[in-house]
Design a protein around this motif. Structure first.
Motif, PDB file in Angstrom:
ATOM      1  N   LEU A  63      41.858 -13.037  36.594  1.00 46.75           N
ATOM      2  CA  LEU A  63      40.438 -12.815  36.308  1.00 46.75           C
ATOM      3  C   LEU A  63      40.086 -11.324  36.376  1.00 46.75           C
ATOM      4  CD1 LEU A  63      38.664 -15.797  38.135  1.00 46.75           C
ATOM      5  CD2 LEU A  63      38.859 -15.424  35.663  1.00 46.75           C
ATOM      6  N   HIS A  64      40.785 -10.586  37.250  1.00 48.49           N
ATOM      7  CA  HIS A  64      40.576  -9.130  37.293  1.00 48.49           C
ATOM      8  C   HIS A  64      40.992  -8.498  35.962  1.00 48.49           C
ATOM      9  CE1 HIS A  64      39.132  -8.512  41.305  1.00 48.49           C
ATOM     10  NE2 HIS A  64      40.153  -9.138  41.850  1.00 48.49           N
ATOM     11  N   LYS A  65      42.086  -8.971  35.392  1.00 46.78           N
ATOM     12  CA  LYS A  65      42.512  -8.483  34.075  1.00 46.78           C
ATOM     13  C   LYS A  65      41.492  -8.880  33.016  1.00 46.78           C
ATOM     14  CE  LYS A  65      46.123  -9.281  30.564  1.00 46.78           C
ATOM     15  NZ  LYS A  65      46.416  -7.916  30.121  1.00 46.78           N
ATOM     16  N   TYR A  66      41.028 -10.114  33.072  1.00 43.76           N
ATOM     17  CA  TYR A  66      40.121 -10.658  32.064  1.00 43.76           C
ATOM     18  C   TYR A  66      38.762  -9.959  32.088  1.00 43.76           C
ATOM     19  CZ  TYR A  66      37.360 -14.160  29.521  1.00 43.76           C
ATOM     20  OH  TYR A  66      36.531 -14.785  28.632  1.00 43.76           O
ATOM     21  N   HIS A  67      38.211  -9.744  33.280  1.00 45.18           N
ATOM     22  CA  HIS A  67      36.855  -9.179  33.400  1.00 45.18           C
ATOM     23  C   HIS A  67      36.850  -7.657  33.453  1.00 45.18           C
ATOM     24  CE1 HIS A  67      34.288 -12.739  33.853  1.00 45.18           C
ATOM     25  NE2 HIS A  67      35.310 -13.306  34.474  1.00 45.18           N
ATOM     26  N   GLY A  68      37.946  -7.060  33.905  1.00 40.76           N
ATOM     27  CA  GLY A  68      37.971  -5.603  34.014  1.00 40.76           C
ATOM     28  C   GLY A  68      37.098  -5.104  35.155  1.00 40.76           C
ATOM     29  N   THR A  69      36.813  -3.808  35.138  1.00 45.05           N
ATOM     30  CA  THR A  69      36.034  -3.161  36.196  1.00 45.05           C
ATOM     31  C   THR A  69      34.694  -2.694  35.649  1.00 45.05           C
ATOM     32  OG1 THR A  69      38.035  -2.396  37.313  1.00 45.05           O
ATOM     33  CG2 THR A  69      35.990  -1.258  37.862  1.00 45.05           C
ATOM     34  N   LYS A  70      33.638  -2.953  36.404  1.00 45.81           N
ATOM     35  CA  LYS A  70      32.308  -2.449  36.029  1.00 45.81           C
ATOM     36  C   LYS A  70      31.877  -1.410  37.061  1.00 45.81           C
ATOM     37  CE  LYS A  70      30.591  -6.481  33.503  1.00 45.81           C
ATOM     38  NZ  LYS A  70      31.884  -7.160  33.398  1.00 45.81           N
TER      39      LYS A  70
ATOM     40  N   GLU B  62      29.691 -12.750  37.341  1.00 43.94           N
ATOM     41  CA  GLU B  62      30.442 -13.439  36.279  1.00 43.94           C
ATOM     42  C   GLU B  62      31.857 -13.777  36.754  1.00 43.94           C
ATOM     43  OE1 GLU B  62      27.221 -10.991  34.625  1.00 43.94           O
ATOM     44  OE2 GLU B  62      28.927 -10.506  35.913  1.00 43.94           O
ATOM     45  N   PHE B  63      32.445 -12.830  37.481  1.00 43.62           N
ATOM     46  CA  PHE B  63      33.789 -13.043  38.031  1.00 43.62           C
ATOM     47  C   PHE B  63      33.780 -14.238  38.988  1.00 43.62           C
ATOM     48  CE2 PHE B  63      37.101 -12.637  41.145  1.00 43.62           C
ATOM     49  CZ  PHE B  63      38.181 -12.061  40.502  1.00 43.62           C
ATOM     50  N   ARG B  64      32.831 -14.238  39.928  1.00 42.00           N
ATOM     51  CA  ARG B  64      32.764 -15.309  40.928  1.00 42.00           C
ATOM     52  C   ARG B  64      32.486 -16.662  40.266  1.00 42.00           C
ATOM     53  NH1 ARG B  64      35.700 -13.554  44.989  1.00 42.00           N
ATOM     54  NH2 ARG B  64      34.761 -11.848  46.189  1.00 42.00           N
ATOM     55  N   SER B  65      31.678 -16.648  39.209  1.00 43.15           N
ATOM     56  CA  SER B  65      31.383 -17.897  38.510  1.00 43.15           C
ATOM     57  C   SER B  65      32.650 -18.477  37.887  1.00 43.15           C
ATOM     58  CB  SER B  65      30.328 -17.645  37.432  1.00 43.15           C
ATOM     59  OG  SER B  65      30.110 -18.813  36.668  1.00 43.15           O
ATOM     60  N   ASP B  66      33.429 -17.626  37.232  1.00 44.22           N
ATOM     61  CA  ASP B  66      34.683 -18.092  36.630  1.00 44.22           C
ATOM     62  C   ASP B  66      35.679 -18.532  37.698  1.00 44.22           C
ATOM     63  OD1 ASP B  66      33.867 -17.791  34.056  1.00 44.22           O
ATOM     64  OD2 ASP B  66      34.952 -15.933  33.666  1.00 44.22           O
TER      65      ASP B  66
END
Length: 396
Positions: A351-358, A370-374
């Motif tokens: 998920l870190h790869k999928y969402h990236g860094t904001k 969004e990360f926590r939801s997924d």
């Protein structure tokens, strides 16, 4: 109940040395290492107004093991066995090279928006040094994991900063620490002191020196994403002296995932066995394929997958964007660990790869809503969380 990072790894290192036997010229250094480790644990507990007996079970057992070692009867390796071991590699002048980079970073961090050409020059120096170290290791048919402790620590720090985002965050944090320190020095009428500040790969949380002419502040890289309140507490503790309130602020952040994730990243840079997804029990390729079909519609490009050389009991995996690599703790490559637990940790890192860094207000955010939801979509989310909490506390 307090947690002290590094006890388990220290105990494992000591146990490995005892099993292999010590070379005669290493005995004094080994004794000092054990004595220092025990003293540090007891000091941290005393500062927290507790005793080692009240540490979490794994840490408590590691402390008892270190405490029980008979320093006058240590096992000595035979000369033949010693010759067959891979010698640790020490990199000549690596500390001087690090100090030069730290000085350049400090000078560059005099402004909130440093010159891009100067940043490129530092990046070039970092990459050149890291590449040279890796070539030295390769020439001796080994890896950076076989560097001496000091060389490995500095290599990992330099490798960490070759990532553009890490270097930018490092510069930003150095600037903030520098500004905070100057304000505190001015407030206490110490503006005449020559100030130097550095974020680096420390064994402890922070350290500093102060005289009538200068003040030097050295802070663990783990605080690279800390808020100003924590940085203020660190600077005050170094320059003015410790206080109960500031110590609480510092230790609270040091117990956070933000802090431990940076330290784990630094540890794993040099501590990966090999990029082989096949562990002793679980195959990461197989787990990835399963997760990719189930949660990403088979559209996620597979990152590099590797098992770490070390067991970790606080954070069990890490995604490295610069290398597009997921590193998993060997603690999860075990028949006693249910497959869904290892799956969940791999899913979290994917998920870190999928969402990236904001980035929000200059701070890195990786666990967005969004990360926590997924993450909560994982089929056995609650059960996996409970298992990991048990592992981290030493209950299983």
């Amino acid at each position: 109940m307090i947690k002290i990072r590094g006890i388990l790894k220290t105990a494992q290192t000591v146990q490995d040395n005892l099993e292999n036997g010590l070379s005669t010229h290493k005995v004094a250094e080994f004794k000092q290492f054990i004595t220092s480790s025990v003293t540090t644990i007891e000091k941290i507990c005393a500062e927290a107004k507790t005793t080692p007996h009240h540490l979490p079970r794994r840490s408590r057992e590691a402390y008892y093991f270190l405490k029980s070692i008979d320093l006058d009867n240590l096992p000595i390796a035979s000369s033949q066995a010693t010759q067959t071991q891979i010698a640790s590699i020490s990199i000549k002048n690596i500390k001087a090279q690090q100090n030069n980079i730290l000085e350049n970073i400090f000078n560059l961090a005099s402004t909130a928006n440093p010159n891009s050409a100067a940043i490129e020059q530092i990046t070039h120096s970092l990459i050149k040094t890291v590449t040279t170290i890796e070539a030295i290791c390769s020439h001796q048919q080994t890896t950076p994991a076989n560097l001496t402790s000091t060389s490995r620590q500095i290599y990992s720090w330099m490798k960490f900063l070759t990532d553009e985002q890490n270097l930018q965050l490092h510069l930003s944090s150095t600037y903030r620490i520098r500004q905070i320190a100057q304000e505190i020095l001015h407030k206490h009428q110490l503006s005449s002191l020559k100030l130097t500040v550095e974020l680096t790969n420390l064994a402890g949380l922070y350290k500093g020196k102060k005289s009538h002419t200068y003040a030097h502040i050295s802070i663990s890289e783990g605080f690279i994403n800390a808020p100003d309140e924590v940085l203020q507490a660190l600077v005050k503790s170094t320059i003015i002296g410790k206080s109960q309130d500031n110590s609480h602020i510092i230790r609270s952040f040091a117990a956070s995932e933000e802090y431990s994730s940076i330290l784990l990243m630094l540890d794993l840079i040099a501590e990966v066995i090999s990029e082989n997804p096949q562990g002793g029990f679980y195959n990461l390729d197989d787990l990835f394929d399963k997760l990719n079909h189930e949660y990403f519609d088979a559209n996620l490009l597979k990152p590099r997958l590797a098992w770490s050389k070390i067991n970790t009991y606080r954070k069990f995996g890490h995604y490295e964007p610069a290398r597009d690599r997921v590193v998993m703790s060997s603690a999860l490559d075990n028949a006693k660990i249910p497959e869904f637990v290892t799956e969940f940790v791999l899913f979290h890192e994917l998920l870190h790869k999928y969402h990236g860094t904001k980035w929000v207000n200059g701070r890195r955010m990786v666990h967005t809503p969004e990360f926590r939801s997924d993450e909560s979509r994982f089929k056995l989310y609650a059960e996996a969380q409970r298992w990991l909490q048990k592992l981290a506390s030493g209950e299983s």
